[in-house]
Design a protein around this motif. Sequence first.
Motif, short mmCIF file in Angstrom:
data_model
loop_
_atom_site.label_atom_id
_atom_site.label_comp_id
_atom_site.label_asym_id
_atom_site.label_seq_id
_atom_site.Cartn_x
_atom_site.Cartn_y
_atom_site.Cartn_z
N ARG A 159 -88.29 31.02 33.65
CA ARG A 159 -87.92 32.38 33.28
C ARG A 159 -86.93 32.89 34.32
N ALA A 160 -85.75 33.31 33.86
CA ALA A 160 -84.66 33.65 34.77
C ALA A 160 -84.16 35.07 34.54
N VAL A 161 -83.68 35.68 35.63
CA VAL A 161 -83.00 36.98 35.58
C VAL A 161 -81.59 36.77 36.12
N ILE A 162 -80.60 37.37 35.48
CA ILE A 162 -79.21 37.36 35.94
C ILE A 162 -78.88 38.76 36.46
N ALA A 163 -78.26 38.85 37.63
CA ALA A 163 -77.86 40.15 38.17
C ALA A 163 -76.44 40.05 38.72
N ASP A 164 -75.51 40.73 38.07
CA ASP A 164 -74.10 40.70 38.47
C ASP A 164 -73.42 41.91 37.85
N GLN B 147 -90.58 41.78 35.14
CA GLN B 147 -90.62 40.46 34.49
C GLN B 147 -91.27 39.37 35.34
N ARG B 148 -91.22 39.50 36.67
CA ARG B 148 -91.73 38.48 37.59
C ARG B 148 -91.22 37.08 37.19
N PRO B 149 -89.89 36.88 37.20
CA PRO B 149 -89.31 35.60 36.76
C PRO B 149 -89.53 34.49 37.79
N ASP B 150 -89.21 33.26 37.38
CA ASP B 150 -89.28 32.12 38.30
C ASP B 150 -88.06 32.09 39.22
N VAL B 151 -86.90 32.53 38.70
CA VAL B 151 -85.66 32.44 39.47
C VAL B 151 -84.74 33.60 39.11
N VAL B 152 -83.96 34.06 40.08
CA VAL B 152 -82.93 35.06 39.82
C VAL B 152 -81.59 34.48 40.26
N PHE B 153 -80.60 34.61 39.38
CA PHE B 153 -79.22 34.24 39.69
C PHE B 153 -78.55 35.55 40.11
N LEU B 154 -78.31 35.68 41.42
CA LEU B 154 -78.06 36.98 42.02
C LEU B 154 -76.69 37.06 42.68
N ASP B 155 -75.88 38.00 42.22
CA ASP B 155 -74.60 38.29 42.87
C ASP B 155 -74.87 38.95 44.22
N ILE B 156 -73.95 38.83 45.14
CA ILE B 156 -74.15 39.44 46.46
C ILE B 156 -73.51 40.82 46.53
N VAL C 26 -80.99 31.95 43.48
CA VAL C 26 -79.72 31.23 43.49
C VAL C 26 -78.64 32.30 43.58
N PHE C 27 -77.95 32.36 44.71
CA PHE C 27 -76.87 33.34 44.85
C PHE C 27 -75.63 32.85 44.10
N VAL C 28 -74.98 33.79 43.43
CA VAL C 28 -73.75 33.49 42.68
C VAL C 28 -72.71 34.51 43.13
N PHE D 121 -78.88 31.22 52.94
CA PHE D 121 -79.89 30.19 53.15
C PHE D 121 -80.92 30.63 54.16
N GLY D 122 -80.55 31.57 55.04
CA GLY D 122 -81.54 32.17 55.92
C GLY D 122 -82.55 32.99 55.13
N ALA D 123 -82.12 33.49 53.97
CA ALA D 123 -83.02 34.23 53.07
C ALA D 123 -83.75 33.29 52.13
N ARG D 124 -83.68 31.99 52.42
CA ARG D 124 -84.39 30.93 51.69
C ARG D 124 -83.89 30.78 50.26
N ALA D 125 -82.56 30.91 50.10
CA ALA D 125 -81.97 30.66 48.78
C ALA D 125 -82.10 29.19 48.42
N VAL D 126 -82.31 28.94 47.13
CA VAL D 126 -82.39 27.56 46.64
C VAL D 126 -81.01 26.95 46.56
N ASP D 127 -80.02 27.77 46.19
CA ASP D 127 -78.65 27.27 46.08
C ASP D 127 -77.69 28.44 46.23
N TYR D 128 -76.41 28.11 46.40
CA TYR D 128 -75.36 29.12 46.63
C TYR D 128 -74.15 28.68 45.82
#
Length: 244
Positions: A5-10, A48-57, A80-82, A93-100
Amino acid sequence: MSRLRAVIADDEPLARARLLRLLSQFEDVEVVADCASGGEAIAALQLQRPDVVFLDIQMPDLDGFDVLESLPKPERPHVVFVTAHSEHAVRAFGARAVDYLLKPVSAERLRQAVERVRPLPPADASVPVRDYPARIAVPVGLRIQLVPTDEIDYISAHANYAELHLGTRALVLRETMAHLESRLDPRRFLRVHRSRIVRLDAIVDVESQSSGQFLLRLKCGTRLATGRSYHPRIRTALGLEAGG
Protein backbone atom coordinates in the motif's frame (compact mmCIF):
# COMPACT_ATOMS: atom_id res chain seq x y z
CA MET A 1 2.08 -12.08 -2.24
CA SER A 2 0.51 -9.31 -0.14
CA ARG A 3 -0.03 -5.96 -1.79
CA LEU A 4 2.14 -2.96 -1.03
CA ARG A 5 0.00 0.00 0.00
CA ALA A 6 1.63 3.22 -1.20
CA VAL A 7 1.14 6.97 -0.84
CA ILE A 8 2.51 9.49 -3.37
CA ALA A 9 3.32 13.03 -2.18
CA ASP A 10 4.54 15.64 -4.67
CA ASP A 11 3.37 19.19 -5.39
CA GLU A 12 4.04 18.79 -9.14
CA PRO A 13 0.96 17.33 -10.93
CA LEU A 14 3.00 15.88 -13.80
CA ALA A 15 5.44 14.17 -11.43
CA ARG A 16 2.54 12.65 -9.46
CA ALA A 17 0.84 11.48 -12.64
CA ARG A 18 4.06 9.84 -13.88
CA LEU A 19 4.62 8.00 -10.59
CA LEU A 20 0.99 6.91 -10.50
CA ARG A 21 1.22 5.56 -14.06
CA LEU A 22 4.48 3.72 -13.42
CA LEU A 23 3.28 2.22 -10.14
CA SER A 24 0.05 1.05 -11.76
CA GLN A 25 2.16 -1.41 -13.78
CA PHE A 26 2.96 -3.36 -10.58
CA GLU A 27 0.18 -5.84 -9.81
CA ASP A 28 1.09 -5.96 -6.12
CA VAL A 29 1.27 -2.15 -5.52
CA GLU A 30 -1.85 -0.21 -4.58
CA VAL A 31 -1.68 3.60 -4.41
CA VAL A 32 -4.07 4.55 -1.62
CA ALA A 33 -3.49 8.33 -1.66
CA ASP A 34 -2.14 10.92 -4.08
CA CYS A 35 -1.10 14.11 -2.23
CA ALA A 36 -0.20 17.57 -3.54
CA SER A 37 1.32 19.02 -0.36
CA GLY A 38 3.11 18.13 2.85
CA GLY A 39 -0.02 18.77 4.89
CA GLU A 40 -2.08 16.43 2.71
CA ALA A 41 0.69 13.82 2.99
CA ILE A 42 0.63 13.90 6.80
CA ALA A 43 -3.14 13.48 6.86
CA ALA A 44 -3.01 10.59 4.38
CA LEU A 45 -0.18 8.82 6.21
CA GLN A 46 -2.04 9.06 9.50
CA LEU A 47 -5.29 7.84 7.97
CA GLN A 48 -4.06 5.16 5.56
CA ARG A 49 -0.98 3.80 7.41
CA PRO A 50 0.64 2.67 4.10
CA ASP A 51 3.65 0.37 3.70
CA VAL A 52 5.63 2.96 1.72
CA VAL A 53 5.50 6.64 0.77
CA PHE A 54 7.07 8.03 -2.40
CA LEU A 55 7.91 11.46 -1.03
CA ASP A 56 9.09 14.64 -2.72
CA ILE A 57 11.49 16.75 -0.68
CA GLN A 58 10.79 20.32 -1.76
CA MET A 59 7.12 21.24 -1.37
CA PRO A 60 5.70 24.72 -0.69
CA ASP A 61 4.19 24.14 2.76
CA LEU A 62 6.25 21.39 4.44
CA ASP A 63 9.23 19.61 2.93
CA GLY A 64 9.57 15.83 2.92
CA PHE A 65 11.68 15.80 6.08
CA ASP A 66 9.09 17.94 7.89
CA VAL A 67 6.43 15.41 6.90
CA LEU A 68 8.40 12.54 8.43
CA GLU A 69 9.32 14.46 11.57
CA SER A 70 5.67 15.35 12.19
CA LEU A 71 4.85 11.65 12.62
CA PRO A 72 5.81 9.58 15.66
CA LYS A 73 8.41 6.99 14.63
CA PRO A 74 6.04 4.04 15.14
CA GLU A 75 3.69 5.57 12.54
CA ARG A 76 6.28 6.19 9.80
CA PRO A 77 6.13 3.97 6.70
CA HIS A 78 9.13 3.01 4.59
CA VAL A 79 10.26 6.04 2.57
CA VAL A 80 11.44 6.40 -1.00
CA PHE A 81 12.40 10.02 -1.66
CA VAL A 82 11.67 11.30 -5.16
CA THR A 83 13.31 14.63 -5.95
CA ALA A 84 15.00 16.75 -8.59
CA HIS A 85 17.85 17.58 -6.19
CA SER A 86 20.76 15.24 -5.47
CA GLU A 87 22.20 17.26 -2.58
CA HIS A 88 19.74 15.88 0.01
CA ALA A 89 20.83 12.25 -0.38
CA VAL A 90 22.99 12.09 2.75
CA ARG A 91 20.23 13.51 4.93
CA ALA A 92 17.68 11.24 3.26
CA PHE A 93 19.56 8.06 4.07
CA GLY A 94 20.19 9.43 7.55
CA ALA A 95 16.39 9.46 7.83
CA ARG A 96 16.50 5.74 6.94
CA ALA A 97 15.16 6.11 3.42
CA VAL A 98 14.90 2.86 1.47
CA ASP A 99 15.87 4.58 -1.78
CA TYR A 100 16.48 8.01 -3.31
CA LEU A 101 15.16 8.58 -6.84
CA LEU A 102 16.03 11.54 -9.04
CA LYS A 103 13.46 13.05 -11.39
CA PRO A 104 12.50 12.21 -14.03
CA VAL A 105 12.10 8.74 -12.54
CA SER A 106 12.74 5.88 -14.95
CA ALA A 107 10.66 2.72 -14.90
CA GLU A 108 13.78 0.66 -14.12
CA ARG A 109 14.85 2.77 -11.12
CA LEU A 110 11.32 2.67 -9.76
CA ARG A 111 11.28 -1.12 -10.16
CA GLN A 112 14.51 -1.33 -8.16
CA ALA A 113 13.02 0.81 -5.40
CA VAL A 114 9.89 -1.34 -5.21
CA GLU A 115 12.06 -4.48 -5.10
CA ARG A 116 13.90 -3.01 -2.12
CA VAL A 117 10.68 -2.31 -0.26
CA ARG A 118 8.93 -5.66 -0.95
CA PRO A 119 10.96 -7.93 1.37
CA LEU A 120 11.10 -5.43 4.23
CA PRO A 121 9.01 -6.01 7.36
CA PRO A 122 6.48 -3.30 8.30
CA ALA A 123 8.31 -0.11 9.23
CA ASP A 124 7.08 -0.36 12.83
CA ALA A 125 7.52 -4.13 13.20
CA SER A 126 10.32 -3.84 15.73
CA VAL A 127 8.70 -1.01 17.69
CA PRO A 128 6.50 -2.01 20.63
CA VAL A 129 2.99 -0.57 20.87
CA ARG A 130 3.32 2.83 22.50
CA ASP A 131 1.76 3.30 25.91
CA TYR A 132 1.23 7.04 26.31
CA PRO A 133 1.34 8.46 29.87
CA ALA A 134 -1.95 9.45 31.49
CA ARG A 135 -0.20 12.24 33.44
CA ILE A 136 2.61 14.72 32.76
CA ALA A 137 4.97 15.87 35.50
CA VAL A 138 5.22 19.67 35.72
CA PRO A 139 7.62 21.37 38.19
CA VAL A 140 5.79 24.03 40.22
CA GLY A 141 8.20 25.73 42.62
CA LEU A 142 9.70 23.03 44.84
CA ARG A 143 6.92 20.57 44.01
CA ILE A 144 6.18 18.45 40.96
CA GLN A 145 2.55 18.52 39.93
CA LEU A 146 1.18 15.45 38.08
CA VAL A 147 -1.22 16.81 35.46
CA PRO A 148 -3.76 14.37 33.96
CA THR A 149 -3.59 14.68 30.18
CA ASP A 150 -7.37 14.56 29.91
CA GLU A 151 -7.51 17.88 31.79
CA ILE A 152 -5.31 19.67 29.24
CA ASP A 153 -7.41 21.79 26.88
CA TYR A 154 -4.53 22.96 24.72
CA ILE A 155 -0.81 23.68 24.76
CA SER A 156 0.92 26.77 23.41
CA ALA A 157 4.62 27.24 22.69
CA HIS A 158 6.89 30.08 23.75
CA ALA A 159 10.50 29.51 22.58
CA ASN A 160 11.67 26.37 24.43
CA TYR A 161 8.79 26.53 26.88
CA ALA A 162 5.32 25.03 26.59
CA GLU A 163 2.29 26.39 28.43
CA LEU A 164 -0.31 23.80 29.44
CA HIS A 165 -3.79 25.30 29.62
CA LEU A 166 -6.26 23.61 31.95
CA GLY A 167 -9.50 25.59 32.11
CA THR A 168 -8.58 28.92 33.68
CA ARG A 169 -5.15 27.67 34.87
CA ALA A 170 -1.88 27.58 32.98
CA LEU A 171 1.30 25.69 33.87
CA VAL A 172 4.71 26.24 32.28
CA LEU A 173 6.94 23.35 31.25
CA ARG A 174 10.48 23.70 29.89
CA GLU A 175 10.06 21.45 26.87
CA THR A 176 9.85 21.86 23.09
CA MET A 177 6.56 21.29 21.31
CA ALA A 178 8.06 18.50 19.20
CA HIS A 179 9.15 16.52 22.26
CA LEU A 180 5.90 17.18 24.10
CA GLU A 181 3.86 16.14 21.06
CA SER A 182 5.76 12.82 20.93
CA ARG A 183 4.63 12.12 24.52
CA LEU A 184 0.93 12.69 23.82
CA ASP A 185 -1.46 10.14 22.34
CA PRO A 186 -2.02 11.22 18.68
CA ARG A 187 -5.52 9.74 18.84
CA ARG A 188 -6.42 12.35 21.47
CA PHE A 189 -4.15 15.34 20.75
CA LEU A 190 -3.58 17.17 17.48
CA ARG A 191 -0.93 19.67 16.40
CA VAL A 192 -2.96 22.43 14.72
CA HIS A 193 -0.24 25.08 14.45
CA ARG A 194 3.52 25.12 14.84
CA SER A 195 2.94 26.57 18.33
CA ARG A 196 -0.35 24.90 19.35
CA ILE A 197 -1.54 21.42 20.29
CA VAL A 198 -5.23 20.81 21.08
CA ARG A 199 -7.04 17.98 22.85
CA LEU A 200 -9.55 16.80 20.27
CA ASP A 201 -12.49 16.29 22.61
CA ALA A 202 -12.00 19.82 24.00
CA ILE A 203 -13.09 21.25 20.63
CA VAL A 204 -16.71 22.45 20.53
CA ASP A 205 -16.95 23.84 17.01
CA VAL A 206 -14.87 24.79 13.98
CA GLU A 207 -15.17 27.89 11.81
CA SER A 208 -13.54 28.01 8.39
CA GLN A 209 -11.74 31.28 7.60
CA SER A 210 -11.21 32.89 4.18
CA SER A 211 -7.47 32.92 4.93
CA GLY A 212 -7.38 29.11 4.70
CA GLN A 213 -7.24 28.69 8.47
CA PHE A 214 -9.73 27.24 10.92
CA LEU A 215 -10.91 28.95 14.09
CA LEU A 216 -11.41 26.38 16.86
CA ARG A 217 -13.67 27.12 19.82
CA LEU A 218 -12.89 25.06 22.92
CA LYS A 219 -15.09 24.07 25.86
CA CYS A 220 -13.12 26.47 28.08
CA GLY A 221 -14.17 29.34 25.79
CA THR A 222 -10.79 29.90 24.16
CA ARG A 223 -10.66 30.44 20.39
CA LEU A 224 -7.55 29.24 18.55
CA ALA A 225 -6.49 29.93 14.96
CA THR A 226 -4.85 27.01 13.16
CA GLY A 227 -1.94 27.06 10.72
CA ARG A 228 -2.76 26.85 7.00
CA SER A 229 -0.35 23.94 6.42
CA TYR A 230 -2.20 21.92 9.10
CA HIS A 231 -5.55 22.25 7.28
CA PRO A 232 -5.58 18.70 5.75
CA ARG A 233 -4.69 16.88 8.96
CA ILE A 234 -7.33 18.87 10.90
CA ARG A 235 -10.01 17.97 8.34
CA THR A 236 -9.05 14.31 8.62
CA ALA A 237 -8.88 14.25 12.43
CA LEU A 238 -12.25 16.03 12.84
CA GLY A 239 -14.01 14.20 9.99
CA LEU A 240 -14.71 17.40 8.05
CA GLU A 241 -15.66 17.46 4.39
CA ALA A 242 -12.78 18.32 2.01
CA GLY A 243 -14.36 21.65 1.13
CA GLY A 244 -15.22 22.57 4.70
